[in-house]
Motif scaffolding. Structure first.
Motif, short mmCIF file in Angstrom:
data_model
loop_
_atom_site.label_atom_id
_atom_site.label_comp_id
_atom_site.label_asym_id
_atom_site.label_seq_id
_atom_site.Cartn_x
_atom_site.Cartn_y
_atom_site.Cartn_z
N PRO A 154 0.85 -1.21 0.00
CA PRO A 154 0.00 0.00 0.00
C PRO A 154 0.88 1.25 0.00
N SER A 155 0.36 2.32 -0.53
CA SER A 155 1.13 3.55 -0.66
C SER A 155 1.66 4.04 0.68
N GLU A 156 0.86 3.93 1.73
CA GLU A 156 1.30 4.40 3.05
C GLU A 156 2.49 3.59 3.55
N VAL A 157 2.50 2.29 3.28
CA VAL A 157 3.61 1.44 3.71
C VAL A 157 4.85 1.73 2.88
N VAL A 158 4.68 1.96 1.59
CA VAL A 158 5.80 2.34 0.73
C VAL A 158 6.45 3.61 1.26
N ASP A 159 5.63 4.57 1.67
CA ASP A 159 6.16 5.81 2.23
C ASP A 159 7.05 5.53 3.44
N VAL A 160 6.56 4.67 4.34
CA VAL A 160 7.31 4.36 5.56
C VAL A 160 8.62 3.66 5.21
N VAL A 161 8.58 2.71 4.28
CA VAL A 161 9.80 1.99 3.86
C VAL A 161 10.80 2.97 3.27
N ASN A 162 10.33 3.85 2.40
CA ASN A 162 11.22 4.84 1.79
C ASN A 162 11.86 5.75 2.83
N LEU A 163 11.05 6.19 3.77
CA LEU A 163 11.55 7.10 4.81
C LEU A 163 12.64 6.42 5.63
N PHE A 164 12.42 5.17 5.98
CA PHE A 164 13.42 4.47 6.79
C PHE A 164 14.68 4.20 5.99
N LEU A 165 14.56 3.82 4.72
CA LEU A 165 15.73 3.62 3.87
C LEU A 165 16.55 4.90 3.75
N ALA A 166 15.87 6.02 3.57
CA ALA A 166 16.57 7.30 3.45
C ALA A 166 17.31 7.65 4.72
N ALA A 167 16.62 7.52 5.86
CA ALA A 167 17.24 7.87 7.14
C ALA A 167 18.39 6.92 7.47
N PHE A 168 18.19 5.63 7.23
CA PHE A 168 19.22 4.65 7.59
C PHE A 168 20.46 4.82 6.71
N THR A 169 20.28 5.09 5.42
CA THR A 169 21.41 5.30 4.53
C THR A 169 22.23 6.51 4.95
N ALA A 170 21.56 7.59 5.30
CA ALA A 170 22.27 8.78 5.78
C ALA A 170 23.02 8.48 7.07
N LEU A 171 22.37 7.74 7.99
CA LEU A 171 23.01 7.40 9.26
C LEU A 171 24.23 6.52 9.04
N TYR A 172 24.11 5.54 8.16
CA TYR A 172 25.23 4.63 7.90
C TYR A 172 26.40 5.39 7.28
N ALA A 173 26.09 6.32 6.38
CA ALA A 173 27.16 7.11 5.76
C ALA A 173 27.93 7.89 6.82
N LEU A 174 27.23 8.47 7.78
CA LEU A 174 27.89 9.21 8.86
C LEU A 174 28.71 8.29 9.74
N PHE A 175 28.17 7.12 10.08
CA PHE A 175 28.91 6.16 10.90
C PHE A 175 30.13 5.64 10.15
N ASP A 176 30.01 5.51 8.83
CA ASP A 176 31.14 5.08 8.01
C ASP A 176 32.30 6.06 8.14
N PHE A 177 31.99 7.35 8.06
CA PHE A 177 33.04 8.36 8.23
C PHE A 177 33.71 8.20 9.60
N ARG A 178 32.89 8.07 10.64
CA ARG A 178 33.43 7.98 11.99
C ARG A 178 34.25 6.72 12.20
N ASP A 179 33.70 5.58 11.83
CA ASP A 179 34.32 4.29 12.18
C ASP A 179 35.50 3.93 11.27
N ASP A 180 35.41 4.31 9.99
CA ASP A 180 36.46 3.92 9.04
C ASP A 180 37.55 4.96 8.90
#
Length: 246
Positions: A154-180
């Motif tokens: 459903p469109s509402e669930v797609v929105d939630v999935v997209n939002l989490f993917l966007a936030a998690f990717t940004a978070l991982y990129a920041l952690f990558d800078f810190r940890d690596d």
């Protein structure tokens, strides 16, 4: 809230972004998030691959491993500038993808197109460049999952999935800078150290450059995503209650 330029701060977007960043941070060490971590590692290696092709090189293979490491093997024409572009494209590539996902999800509301594009990207990269069974199975399996999600959720669930993917990717990129890049032991085997061998510029300098550029890019994307023009202020966003149930 409206600024002098006419941009409006969307408090729902801010709340959703903070919520998903918090979820990603709190469950960071959970094995449940391993597929998402591998997805961002694939973004990192895809950045190297795309940069290699853009400078006239040839990509031989891309490899992912369960320990969240990866490799992109490519042949490059001679030239220091080409090496700078290709080696920089990994960490910055992850930041770019985080920024693109934030903008595509929050600002442009591309919805199913985000998952559809990810589905095609993974399938292409897997078929063309995976040389081991794990990388191929991950790329094709995740591609199928994202494709089915784009088609049937459903469109509402797609929105939630997209939002989490966007936030998690940004978070991982920041952690990558810190940890690596800011851990001296890890940095010694990172792209920054490899580029330092080619350019005589210390690895810590490359770490600083990539970190500053990545943070600036993600910060700009987050700012643009959290603000909308007055005429678009009525864009539909999934209700906070739906996000909490996810």
């Amino acid at each position: 809230m409206q600024t002098a330029s006419g941009a409006r701060l969307d408090t729902k977007r801010v709340a959703l972004l903070l919520l998903f960043l918090g979820v990603g941070w709190y469950f960071w060490d959970s094995r449940v998030l391993l597929p998402l971590k591998l997805l961002v590692v694939m973004m990192h290696e895809s950045g190297h691959a795309l940069a290699s092709l853009l400078v006239g090189g040839k990509v031989d293979s891309i490899t992912l491993r369960m320990d969240e490491s990866g490799a992109c093997l490519s042949a490059l024409p001679p030239g220091v500038l080409r090496k700078v572009v290709v080696f920089s494209a990994g960490y910055l590539g992850s930041a770019v993808m985080g920024a693109v996902l934030l903008l595509a999800t929050f600002r442009f509301r591309l919805c199913r197109w985000v998952l559809g594009a990810a589905c095609v990207w993974l399938a292409v990269m897997g078929v063309l460049y995976a040389r081991d069974s794990f990388t191929l199975l991950f790329c094709l399996g995740t591609s199928v999952v994202l494709g089915l999600a784009a088609k049937f959720l459903p469109s509402e669930v797609v929105d939630v999935v997209n939002l989490f993917l966007a936030a998690f990717t940004a978070l991982y990129a920041l952690f990558d800078f810190r940890d690596d890049l800011w851990n001296s032991q890890v940095r010694a085997g990172s792209d920054a150290a490899l580029l330092a061998q080619q350019t005589w510029v210390p690895a810590i300098v490359w770490a600083a450059i990539w970190t500053l550029l990545g943070i600036a890019l993600l910060g700009w994307a987050a700012y643009k995503s959290m603000h909308g023009e007055h005429r678009s202020s009525q864009m539909r966003m999934p209700p906070l209650s739906s996000a909490r149930r996810s």
